[in-house]
Design a protein around this motif. Structure first.
Motif, PDB file in Angstrom:
ATOM      1  N   ILE A   4       0.867  -1.180   0.000  1.00  0.00           N
ATOM      2  CA  ILE A   4       0.000   0.000   0.000  1.00  0.00           C
ATOM      3  C   ILE A   4       0.902   1.226   0.000  1.00  0.00           C
ATOM      4  N   ARG A   5       0.678   2.119  -0.980  1.00  0.00           N
ATOM      5  CA  ARG A   5       1.508   3.320  -1.055  1.00  0.00           C
ATOM      6  C   ARG A   5       0.626   4.560  -0.960  1.00  0.00           C
ATOM      7  N   ALA A  12      -8.770   8.364   2.909  1.00  0.00           N
ATOM      8  CA  ALA A  12      -8.367   6.965   2.849  1.00  0.00           C
ATOM      9  C   ALA A  12      -8.197   6.481   1.414  1.00  0.00           C
ATOM     10  N   GLU A  13      -8.969   7.039   0.497  1.00  0.00           N
ATOM     11  CA  GLU A  13      -8.889   6.617  -0.900  1.00  0.00           C
ATOM     12  C   GLU A  13      -7.513   6.868  -1.517  1.00  0.00           C
ATOM     13  N   ASN A  14      -6.709   7.674  -0.876  1.00  0.00           N
ATOM     14  CA  ASN A  14      -5.357   7.937  -1.382  1.00  0.00           C
ATOM     15  C   ASN A  14      -4.395   6.778  -1.146  1.00  0.00           C
ATOM     16  N   LEU A  15      -4.819   5.802  -0.356  1.00  0.00           N
ATOM     17  CA  LEU A  15      -4.014   4.607  -0.150  1.00  0.00           C
ATOM     18  C   LEU A  15      -4.230   3.673  -1.341  1.00  0.00           C
ATOM     19  N   THR A  16      -3.166   3.371  -2.078  1.00  0.00           N
ATOM     20  CA  THR A  16      -3.306   2.569  -3.290  1.00  0.00           C
ATOM     21  C   THR A  16      -2.492   1.282  -3.188  1.00  0.00           C
ATOM     22  N   TYR A  17      -3.058   0.218  -3.724  1.00  0.00           N
ATOM     23  CA  TYR A  17      -2.426  -1.103  -3.721  1.00  0.00           C
ATOM     24  C   TYR A  17      -1.615  -1.224  -5.004  1.00  0.00           C
ATOM     25  N   GLU A  18      -0.286  -1.343  -4.865  1.00  0.00           N
ATOM     26  CA  GLU A  18       0.599  -1.302  -6.027  1.00  0.00           C
ATOM     27  C   GLU A  18       1.656  -2.394  -5.941  1.00  0.00           C
ATOM     28  N   ALA A 314      -6.775  -1.670   2.459  1.00  0.00           N
ATOM     29  CA  ALA A 314      -6.305  -0.789   3.531  1.00  0.00           C
ATOM     30  C   ALA A 314      -7.159   0.461   3.664  1.00  0.00           C
ATOM     31  N   ALA A 315      -7.628   0.993   2.545  1.00  0.00           N
ATOM     32  CA  ALA A 315      -8.469   2.196   2.602  1.00  0.00           C
ATOM     33  C   ALA A 315      -9.742   1.912   3.389  1.00  0.00           C
ATOM     34  N   ALA A 316     -10.368   0.766   3.143  1.00  0.00           N
ATOM     35  CA  ALA A 316     -11.571   0.396   3.888  1.00  0.00           C
ATOM     36  C   ALA A 316     -11.268   0.225   5.366  1.00  0.00           C
ATOM     37  N   ALA A 317     -10.096  -0.324   5.667  1.00  0.00           N
ATOM     38  CA  ALA A 317      -9.700  -0.491   7.067  1.00  0.00           C
ATOM     39  C   ALA A 317      -9.556   0.860   7.761  1.00  0.00           C
ATOM     40  N   HIS A 318      -8.941   1.826   7.086  1.00  0.00           N
ATOM     41  CA  HIS A 318      -8.790   3.169   7.651  1.00  0.00           C
ATOM     42  C   HIS A 318     -10.159   3.810   7.898  1.00  0.00           C
ATOM     43  N   ARG A 319     -11.054   3.686   6.922  1.00  0.00           N
ATOM     44  CA  ARG A 319     -12.389   4.281   7.090  1.00  0.00           C
ATOM     45  C   ARG A 319     -13.117   3.644   8.260  1.00  0.00           C
ATOM     46  N   LEU A 332      -4.185  -5.804   8.767  1.00  0.00           N
ATOM     47  CA  LEU A 332      -4.174  -6.094   7.336  1.00  0.00           C
ATOM     48  C   LEU A 332      -3.430  -7.405   7.108  1.00  0.00           C
ATOM     49  N   GLU A 333      -3.976  -8.253   6.240  1.00  0.00           N
ATOM     50  CA  GLU A 333      -3.352  -9.540   5.948  1.00  0.00           C
ATOM     51  C   GLU A 333      -3.074  -9.654   4.453  1.00  0.00           C
TER      52      GLU A 333
END
Length: 334
Positions: A4-5, A12-18, A314-319, A332-333
């Motif tokens: 997650i970057r 939270a939407e700014n967290l991206t899976y890359e 991760a974004a959903a987890a933050h929210r 997070l797993e």
């Protein structure tokens, strides 16, 4: 590896899976195949660009996260070979990098995970558990104690309830909504009340009876909820402060009038900052508290509660964490 970057501070939407490069361990370091990464409220603040207690500004882009558990899969130069293949948990300090499939850390920070404890539970203990051990140092709990614990369904509250019960205390847990209150009861609290009901202090007084006040409040929320909890303390009671929230059940630190607590014979103790570390003592106070938390988990005293999300979410987890839609530690797993 995938990670997650965060490229821009914000929601939270700014967290991206890359997909990004695999890290390599340097001298004295190990690389961990991450099986669980902890999510903390501080992570949400840093994501928004709020500096908080971090010693230096977060540099972007970054991989957030400071708590990980997994298996050591590579060693840096000079690192003790005993760590290879071990199940470990570690707090990265203020170095980022936890929300990833692989993470690098100094071997000196590692703790071996006790047998019978999974990686998600270990992550809950390495940060939140050690904080709980730091907080309870400031209250002498025994069978005559009556402990009031706001946010008792959270990761920290879960441990405080369990620890207080292990000392024989009567435990009053506060939680938002009946679902969370039910979980607090299942965790061992003698009484769990819904703080959304404005009559909750009366319910506590009725349960305790007219001649039995609370003896300690473990307050991490502040605001009107914290003030109402402090109102339950009797003479000689202790208000143990370890933080506050700016919204939800809190509302910022409590602003007591001069002499207000002293007039009631109530002591207020703040555990924030160096006070907790000074109390823990030892050459490495942080490790002292980690050791206590992991040892109590091995004994069955501390039993982590965990809300799990896939790493990609991760974004959903933050929210969910910010909206108080979780119980226990958020993990997070990959």
């Amino acid at each position: 590896m995938h990670a997650i970057r965060l490229h821009t501070f914000g929601p939270a939407e700014n967290l991206t899976y890359e997909k990004t490069d695999d890290p390599d361990p340097g001298p004295g370091q190990v690389r961990i195949t991450v099986r669980a990464a902890g999510v903390h409220l501080l992570d949400t603040a840093l994501r928004e660009g709020i500096q908080g207690p971090a010693p230096a500004p977060v540099e972007l882009p970054t991989i957030p996260g400071r708590e990980v558990a997994g298996v050591v899969d590579a060693l840096g130069e000079g690192t003790d070979a005993q760590w290879l293949g071990k199940r470990v948990v570690t707090h990265l300090g203020f170095a980022p990098g936890g929300y990833a499939e692989l993470a690098v850390v100094d071997a000196a920070r590692l703790q071996e995970i006790p047998e019978g404890l999974d990686e998600a539970g270990a992550v809950a203990l390495i940060g939140t558990g050690r904080t709980a051990m730091g907080i309870v140092q400031f209250a002498d709990l025994d069978k005559d104690s009556v402990a009031v614990i706001p946010a008792a369904a959270g990761g920290l509250g879960t441990f405080l309830v369990q620890y207080a019960k292990s000392k024989g205390a009567t435990v009053i847990g506060l939680a938002g909504g009946e679902r969370k209150a039910a979980l607090v009861r299942e965790n061992g609290a003698d009484l769990a009340v819904d703080y959304l009901d404005p009559q909750w202090p009366a319910a506590v007084r009725e349960f305790l009876g007219p001649d039995r006040p609370a003896t300690v409040v473990f307050d991490g929320v502040g605001g009107e909820t914290g003030r109402a909890a402090v109102g339950l303390l009797g003479e000689g009671g202790k208000h143990v402060v370890f933080g506050w929230t700016e919204s939800g059940l809190g509302g910022g630190p409590i602003d007591f009038a001069d002499g207000e607590l002293a007039a009631r014979g109530v002591e207020s103790v703040t555990t924030l900052g160096p006070a907790m570390m000074q109390k823990a003592g030892g050459d490495n106070p942080v490790r002292t508290l980690e050791n206590r938390a992991l040892a109590l988990a091995a004994e069955g005293v501390l039993r982590p509660a965990v809300t799990r999300f896939p790493l990609a979410e991760a974004a959903a987890a933050h929210r969910a964490l910010q909206e108080r839609g979780t119980v226990g530690k958020v993990v997070l797993e990959p």
